[in-house]
Design a protein around this motif. Structure first.
Motif, short mmCIF file in Angstrom:
data_model
loop_
_atom_site.label_atom_id
_atom_site.label_comp_id
_atom_site.label_asym_id
_atom_site.label_seq_id
_atom_site.Cartn_x
_atom_site.Cartn_y
_atom_site.Cartn_z
N SER A 8 20.73 11.33 102.32
CA SER A 8 21.63 12.35 101.86
C SER A 8 21.19 13.61 102.43
CB SER A 8 21.25 12.51 100.27
OG SER A 8 19.98 12.65 99.91
N THR A 36 18.50 17.62 95.82
CA THR A 36 19.77 18.34 96.60
C THR A 36 21.01 17.75 96.53
OG1 THR A 36 17.43 18.32 97.98
CG2 THR A 36 19.81 18.73 99.14
N SER A 37 21.19 16.59 96.37
CA SER A 37 22.55 15.87 96.26
C SER A 37 23.08 16.28 95.15
CB SER A 37 22.34 14.51 96.32
OG SER A 37 21.42 13.96 97.34
N ASN A 57 16.28 3.27 88.28
CA ASN A 57 16.83 4.43 89.01
C ASN A 57 15.69 5.47 89.08
OD1 ASN A 57 19.59 4.01 90.09
ND2 ASN A 57 19.64 3.30 87.85
N SER A 58 14.54 5.16 88.68
CA SER A 58 13.60 6.11 88.68
C SER A 58 13.15 7.06 90.22
CB SER A 58 11.97 5.64 88.18
OG SER A 58 11.12 6.82 88.39
N ASN A 75 14.69 -1.02 92.31
CA ASN A 75 16.18 -0.83 92.21
C ASN A 75 17.04 -1.87 93.60
OD1 ASN A 75 19.11 0.08 92.08
ND2 ASN A 75 18.55 2.07 92.55
N VAL A 135 18.58 27.22 88.78
CA VAL A 135 17.19 26.41 89.05
C VAL A 135 17.40 25.04 89.62
CG1 VAL A 135 15.08 25.67 87.94
CG2 VAL A 135 16.11 27.48 87.04
N PHE A 136 17.34 25.12 90.97
CA PHE A 136 17.72 23.63 91.78
C PHE A 136 16.61 22.96 92.11
CE2 PHE A 136 22.38 25.21 93.01
CZ PHE A 136 22.67 25.47 91.65
N ASP A 137 16.89 21.52 92.48
CA ASP A 137 15.77 20.85 92.97
C ASP A 137 14.59 20.70 92.14
OD1 ASP A 137 14.72 18.82 94.97
OD2 ASP A 137 14.06 20.41 96.16
N ALA A 183 17.88 2.94 83.43
CA ALA A 183 17.45 4.38 83.90
C ALA A 183 16.09 4.10 84.53
CB ALA A 183 17.27 5.42 82.52
N PHE A 241 17.59 24.61 100.47
CA PHE A 241 18.00 23.32 100.43
C PHE A 241 17.05 22.35 99.63
CE2 PHE A 241 16.48 21.06 103.69
CZ PHE A 241 16.13 21.88 104.69
N ARG A 245 12.85 21.88 97.72
CA ARG A 245 11.35 22.65 97.72
C ARG A 245 10.53 21.42 98.29
NH1 ARG A 245 11.65 25.16 91.65
NH2 ARG A 245 13.43 26.06 91.79
N SER A 303 22.49 2.65 90.01
CA SER A 303 22.95 3.88 89.48
C SER A 303 24.46 3.67 89.08
CB SER A 303 22.51 5.14 90.31
OG SER A 303 23.61 5.05 91.15
N MET A 348 23.52 19.25 93.87
CA MET A 348 23.89 20.58 93.92
C MET A 348 25.51 20.92 94.04
SD MET A 348 21.02 22.40 96.45
CE MET A 348 21.82 23.84 96.94
N ILE A 357 31.02 12.17 84.71
CA ILE A 357 30.26 12.12 85.66
C ILE A 357 30.98 12.94 86.53
CG2 ILE A 357 29.74 10.64 87.49
CD1 ILE A 357 30.13 8.18 85.54
N TYR A 393 38.25 10.07 87.00
CA TYR A 393 37.25 9.93 87.75
C TYR A 393 35.99 9.69 86.99
CZ TYR A 393 36.33 14.56 86.13
OH TYR A 393 36.00 15.70 85.49
N GLY A 394 35.18 9.26 87.52
CA GLY A 394 33.77 9.04 86.70
C GLY A 394 33.96 7.88 85.83
N ALA A 395 33.78 8.15 84.50
CA ALA A 395 33.59 7.34 83.37
C ALA A 395 35.03 6.75 83.01
CB ALA A 395 32.95 7.80 82.34
N TYR A 413 21.90 4.88 94.21
CA TYR A 413 22.35 3.91 94.75
C TYR A 413 22.43 2.70 93.90
CZ TYR A 413 17.73 3.26 96.03
OH TYR A 413 16.40 3.18 96.15
N ASN A 455 31.38 16.24 86.40
CA ASN A 455 32.19 17.08 85.87
C ASN A 455 31.65 18.52 85.59
OD1 ASN A 455 34.13 18.50 84.61
ND2 ASN A 455 34.34 17.46 82.66
N MET A 464 20.73 9.44 89.28
CA MET A 464 19.68 8.58 89.10
C MET A 464 19.35 8.11 87.75
SD MET A 464 17.41 9.91 92.39
CE MET A 464 16.52 8.44 92.69
N GLU A 465 18.05 8.33 87.27
CA GLU A 465 17.84 8.17 85.73
C GLU A 465 18.29 9.06 84.60
OE1 GLU A 465 15.81 10.09 87.76
OE2 GLU A 465 13.72 9.37 87.14
#
Lengths: 250, 250, 250, 250, 250, 250, 250, 250
Positions: F56, H127-128, G220-221, F230, H150-152, G217, F35, F37, H208, H130, H231, B205-207, H205, H233, H180-181
């Motif tokens: 998403s 969020t995506s 995709n900012s 993009n 520490v999310f988002d 990169a 979910f 902030r 990316s 997570m 990716i 998967y991935g890379a 998208y 993992n 993304m970036e």
């Protein structure tokens, strides 16, 4: 960050004005040399001396940064990808320095003594991978670690690698430098239960794409203990390994 | 090619007109089914039955080609990437056939008996690589070879692979199917002195980029005995291995 | 591997201590020269002399390895991608050596006589592919094989290739070196029923991407007999072909 | 462009005001349907009917464009990549239309009769390449050309291709559709001295990368007569070939 | 190919033995110079002189091939990507030759006079694209065509291009050389109803990837008349254009 | 950032404790929904409402974020890539909302009136590029700008584009959406002296690589006024254009 | 474009013949120097002096173009990627010129004074990115803008960047030059509500792929205000930023 | 490996025959289930339970492996990428198990209690990201570590990240998941002096490229403490982090 609190307390206590506080928060952490902003309290914050990436700097620039750091209390500054001229200039200016030719590293000041018995193992696949492996090894030594080298141990001669299995299995962290098919970290990762930092090297030809193939192969390692740094980034691998090794005495 | 001479002699002898000869030279080697030109004398020329690539053909098309080949003297026709429906149709038409599900191969007619004692070794890295490895193994069997399978022998658990070292070292040719980092052919190549046909699989998967990483890694193998076929091309690997094995009795 | 058994038996018989056995198992198969570990019993294990990849070694390193091998019983050592200086040094040291300029190969000692009547056919597409094709041809000769060369036989002039069809169809294995669109192995693969080892060359410009296009095209060959080695890897192709040819007399 | 002169003359003669002229210059060449601007005088300017790319349009949109073109004097409109529903809608609206299923082309109105004796040859490598080859062939027919088809003529069976050498060598232009290694245009290009338009197809798997490998191989053709269009772009190839063929009677 | 018939007839008539015929069929079409097989009857078969790709040959090799061709009846031989030294050698040997510096083409013998009034239009985007455009233009001239040049006509200054619209619209075929974003062929393709041969150039920096971006953009041209040749392949574009132009008088 | 100063002053004045200040500095700028902030004072800081990327998020998540923003003083919230279900849920909860189907944008609250006379021009190449172009156009409208649309104006029909030259030349900023060869921004950039924001679209097939070719072509635009966002990022292009347009009244 | 109307009116009034008008429409906008067509009324049309891309021109060519422009009324001409020799030649010819070494820009004539108080902020990540950043800064200055530089402000030392937050937040437009991971534009984009023009630089090694990684990169900012120009295209970024800044006084 | 010695000693002592020893050395370390070879003494060797990669296995296969491991003394087995059905089957078979839905992990047996006070910090950008971050967090918990999430905390809103600086700066190791970036690891790496394991996610998208851009950006991080895994993992990152954390008590 906890400094924020100290500054705020000084403001509350009246020992620092608002304007002074704002200035302090913004300007304190570096010295501006014009061509670079040198981080003079990085040793405290990052737990290691500033490292100078020598490849993109003139000998004069590297010298100026090294001197600023030594003048601000550093005991050892490492210049990676260091041209010979830079080392010559530094020595001619009367500074104490050592040049590790194969690793292309100049060490200004004195390498700290390793105070732990734990060690890092640096493994390389072929003769051509040695400069990158050496860069990792010297970096870890400068960071105060013991290092054991297992060089020329490619996977097509698996018995050579197994003959050094003890060194591999006893390390606190392992750096593996390999080009071509980049298979070595997976085999090493299967022998030990410590983090393996894989460094793809630009060794090879044709479809090795100057290290990209090794990089991608390492990203897909079937060993769960392998993470990867940039092509030929021996410094980064040695630095991360030394951070892991340092935990051994905490 | 030597046929050219025969036809030229027939022309000289007057037993064939120039026009007939020209027609013969151009039209003899195949039967035109409209959607395909079937090579009915390929067995002689290539030393093996025609193989039908089932994935891009309707069941009716595969049936028609298989029948044409059997009617022209083939004793065994293999349909690779064969949909179940194709097999069902062939059996319902009263033809003798066998379906190897995991290898996705339908065998029409009878697999020839292996008459040599030599064998091909098929090695695979993980559970997910098995369908590709099976395709190689069954192909070699259909081509009249003995096959030994060494499955689930990834490089991160090198002892699993070494436990089957005898099977690997005694083979006339070795097929290695592996995805992810594609390191297995290098390790196997270091154990034996026979050709290793490496098949990258789209496992990962991935890379892993659906097998591209494994393909590139295998191209860069540090073992000199490794050559590579297309991603998931178990058939090709088994076919080439069987050609090498065949030389064992000549 | 069967050596394991011999050592274990020596331990049981008391003729070898446990410590000696462990040491033997680990250290025997190579001589450590500092910059390289030389595999002195590889001839037995791999059925051929050690090959030295000269491109990444200094003349002194290549010399040292070659001497170690010759001193340990090798009769012929091949140095690939060999710089002229390396050859000059070897000769000046009084060793018997021969330099094949176009193939960039230095042969130390004597090429073994071919004892079989079978031969390998080496085909190349254009004038620029000749160095790679020669590398394959000389490698096979050093490995004790007969070689027939069919050079400058590109697919856009299909009649040139067909004029050598006999050489192609009678070989035990075929090496095809081609750059640009990499189409030649497919056409050759359609003429013969033996393994075709395809070597993409870095010949071309623009969208040839230094051999990548030829490599990818060869991976997708519609001929089932084609497997592929790395770009410009004439040595590997010749080595694999010689392994196949060797089976002809077993 | 010569229209510019006519309009300027009308202004000079006073038969057209400056404002009218400016408006005319800008707005005349198309009818705005809201979702598309239809080029109603393209037939004059481009020498052929407008072609509708059906894949990205609803049946209603394709119908509306086709009707606008037919109402403005076109005798034949071709809808490529045409969904069956679009054809059904067009017929249900009482328009004369024909559906070429394999080529996925709907022809509204009547295909013009070929008035030249010259012909275009369309060659395809394998069964799976036929839809793309048919798209090219039908396009050329709609453009008023004769077409000869040479299908299932891959390079691994070179004798199949040679058996149709007459058709190839007598054409005014040749379209070659091939996937996988994309070698066919080079071989065909060596047989004839007319332009060869190569169409890579998305046929294949693994390292064919959905036609990219064939595209790159074709770009590197060693035959000087080969130019390339986009993957699966049978329409473009047929269109260009018909332009070349048209010169035959001028 | 029709030669086959003649030879067969000679065999039937007894004027040629079978062995002679087979030999003739295989060996006639080229002269073997050791390093290259020169196609001496190519002019007949391909309708144009042999072209020598000078970049990969020594001056001596190019000279030898040119002389062989001239001695076998060619009136004009073109050496592309010709180093200055090759031209100097040819002239010093007393052969008639001309050097077109910007196009890097050496013309041995005399350029044939254009006998048709039709012409090819060669358009280039920027100053840096001129060498490639010149290569196309000179090639077409050597092939006996008239050529009109429209240089420095990039799409960001669309009025410059439109000012030469007449030259573009009247051509029998158009070559467009452009680097960077490769947009020019699409705009030119919208102005004329003849085939446009697009040549991506390696002009640009960064994400132009030495012509790859222009190549890909051209493959995706929204103009149906555009086909593409390899990066910097001015020769191929000019050659194909000349083939199209030649039909103008048939 | 200037907030820092206010808080420091409050600390100095004793109206805020050190602990409160530290807490304030860290926690104020967002509301934590578990979910996500939500940045409730972003309107002040960024000059525009928070934008929700709907693709998403579940309908419930988008609703919760939108409500939090509206409750904290936003007058208009835009949900991009908004599934129909999300809009339905929002309306069923009694919130004022509008759904722009083609642009896939849900507008919660009221679009602000454009108060400047300046306008943004949104240009698209083909019918299939319209959803992306609409996303840009609606985004700019929600940001309070006037928008003029010039759709279906591809470069192969340059006259269509020129017929709208006035709209293009009078804009404060231009958004150009194009797939395939991505040539349109260069042509548009040559007509106007304002920033052109290019949006590659995933429209095309084969070597368009889902927009990558258009992206690369746009990066290499010969027009100095072109910058790129993009693939399919109509929102980003419209947002940047609106920022430029906003300066028109400052 | 409005010129069209004027010319048409002149035709109607009889003060210009049709032939003259047609000629005028086509030939007026440039002077043909043989190797280039110089756009002498571009200043009017594009609102800025012609810019000469010096890298692909000889000193003589750059001089000739610069002189033509100055002779036709330009007050300032900028030569980017200017070799030192070009500057020396221009000065030796008696023209007024200035050489900005680090930015590799030669300025002929006088830089216009900035008449607005608004300014552009140019941010760079590391020392090696400075030439590109300088190119952007000098370009904006030549275009008549004020510029503030924030150099050596990489994301791994976030406090350095924050210490210049005021300069960033007050700009009318921001240029960010960064190599390696290309993260800086995202962080800067989060601090300000104006357009950010991101310039990937070719700084880095290994998997930086000479700027490609930074480019991707930046595309995709997660900051909506970021658009991207080609690798190392400091000129383009500065030019676009100056266009945005110019609106500040309109 | 030290086992080798024990077995050799047993042979010397006569308590084990040579044949038994050889068998033992080869066959002991795994149980063969037919479809997989389960490593039953891995816990000892690797310091952690066997982990089952659930994505490529049927529920029955995962169950069988889990049961074999638990029967051989494991106290906790983790199944990653675990389909819901697999969990349901395991529970229905009466085994103790827990399903962490978002992390897609099934835990068989009991998670060991964390016995150290040190902790791992897991940071995610949006969020995506997570699910990947959760996979890392749960993995570390199963390995016996404390985890802080520490999310988002994306880089475009740098204040959100800084508000959690304490959690980041106090960790023993940090996992950062970002798509993304891929800029987040660089910023985090600048805040702390411990190893940062970066996990690119397939979030995003267009350019990316399903995580490739983030992967490449992370490889080029300007922070020396960052190494990268494949990716998505999350498991690998959490596993490596737990290995580092474990050293904290040694």
């Amino acid at each position: 960050m906890t400094d924020t609190k100290h500054i705020l307390e000084a403001v509350r206590d009246g020992s620092m004005s608002v304007e002074e506080a704002e200035l302090e928060l913004r300007s304190r952490p570096f010295v501006d040399l014009g061509f670079a902003r040198v981080d003079t309290n990085r040793r405290t914050r990052q737990g290691a001396s500033e490292v100078i990436y020598g490849a993109s700097k003139t000998p004069e620039q590297s010298l100026a940064i090294a001197r600023t750091l030594m003048d601000n209390g550093s005991e050892c500054v490492m210049i990676t990808r260091c041209p010979r001229e830079t080392y010559d200039l530094i020595v001619s200016e009367g500074m104490e320095a050592e040049f590790r030719k194969e690793a292309r590293i100049c060490i200004v000041g004195r390498i700290p003594k390793a105070e732990r018995r734990s060690y890092i193992c640096v493994v390389s696949a072929g003769t051509s991978d040695m400069p990158v492996a050496e860069e990792a090894a010297v970096t870890a030594e400068v960071m105060g670690c013991n290092v054991r080298r297992v060089f020329d141990a490619g996977v097509a001669g698996i018995h050579r690698l197994l003959s050094d299995a003890d060194s591999i299995m006893g390390a606190s962290a392992i750096v593996v430098a390999a080009g071509m098919e980049g298979a070595l970290p997976s085999v090493v990762g299967g022998l030990a239960d410590v983090p393996v930092i894989a460094v793809p090297t630009s060794v090879g030809y044709g479809a090795s794409f100057e290290g990209l193939t090794a990089l991608l192969a390492m990203m897909n390692s079937c060993a769960s203990t392998v993470s990867v740094v940039n092509i030929d980034n021996g410094f980064g691998a040695g630095y991360i390994a030394s951070m892991i090794d340092r935990r051994s005495i905490q």
